[in-house]
Design a protein around this motif. Structure first.
Motif, PDB file in Angstrom:
ATOM      1  N   GLU A   1       2.833   4.593  -1.009  1.00  0.00           N
ATOM      2  CA  GLU A   1       3.388   4.357  -2.543  1.00  0.00           C
ATOM      3  C   GLU A   1       3.270   5.691  -3.246  1.00  0.00           C
ATOM      4  OE1 GLU A   1       2.869   0.883  -5.492  1.00  0.00           O
ATOM      5  OE2 GLU A   1       1.077   2.051  -5.212  1.00  0.00           O
TER       6      GLU A   1
ATOM      7  N   VAL B   1       5.656  -5.636  -0.516  1.00  0.00           N
ATOM      8  CA  VAL B   1       4.864  -4.366   0.209  1.00  0.00           C
ATOM      9  C   VAL B   1       3.878  -5.127   1.460  1.00  0.00           C
ATOM     10  CG1 VAL B   1       3.065  -2.825  -0.011  1.00  0.00           C
ATOM     11  CG2 VAL B   1       4.893  -2.810  -1.703  1.00  0.00           C
TER      12      VAL B   1
ATOM     13  N   TRP C   1       7.750   2.273  -2.780  1.00  0.00           N
ATOM     14  CA  TRP C   1       7.073   1.943  -1.421  1.00  0.00           C
ATOM     15  C   TRP C   1       7.566   2.466  -0.191  1.00  0.00           C
ATOM     16  CZ3 TRP C   1       2.044   1.322  -0.034  1.00  0.00           C
ATOM     17  CH2 TRP C   1       1.582   1.144   1.026  1.00  0.00           C
ATOM     18  N   THR C   2       7.352   2.965   0.728  1.00  0.00           N
ATOM     19  CA  THR C   2       8.014   3.377   1.842  1.00  0.00           C
ATOM     20  C   THR C   2       6.919   2.971   2.923  1.00  0.00           C
ATOM     21  OG1 THR C   2       7.679   5.924   2.009  1.00  0.00           O
ATOM     22  CG2 THR C   2       9.537   4.881   0.962  1.00  0.00           C
TER      23      THR C   2
ATOM     24  N   GLY D   1       6.179  -3.712   4.160  1.00  0.00           N
ATOM     25  CA  GLY D   1       5.947  -2.433   3.780  1.00  0.00           C
ATOM     26  C   GLY D   1       5.749  -1.562   5.078  1.00  0.00           C
TER      27      GLY D   1
END
Length: 75
Positions: free
Chosen positions: A68, A36, A63-64, A40
């Motif tokens: 989260e 991340v 996670w994008t 991330g």
């Protein structure tokens, strides 16, 4: 019951994945957090923390670039 923990990183939706699998949840969480921090902010990246028990996968965290999402706790 056989439980393993997976951190999975994808650079494109439905693309190939890089993943690691551990028997210790803390190790998988550590790798998830590392990825991340490193990847991330990329808008195409998806990072998941997965619990695998007897072949069944349960996504625990995703996670994008939007942030989260944590899965609800098991009953």
């Amino acid at each position: 019951m056989n439980t393993k923990y997976v951190a999975r990183l994808q650079f494109t939706p439905d693309g190939a994945a890089v993943e690691g699998e551990w028997t210790v949840a803390a190790t998988a969480r550590s790798r998830y957090r590392e990825w991340v921090g490193r990847y991330g902010s990329n808008p195409a990246v998806m990072i998941r923390l997965i619990e695998k028990t007897d072949g069944c996968e349960r996504i625990r965290r995703t996670w994008t670039a939007q942030g989260e999402v944590e899965a609800p706790k098991s009953p």
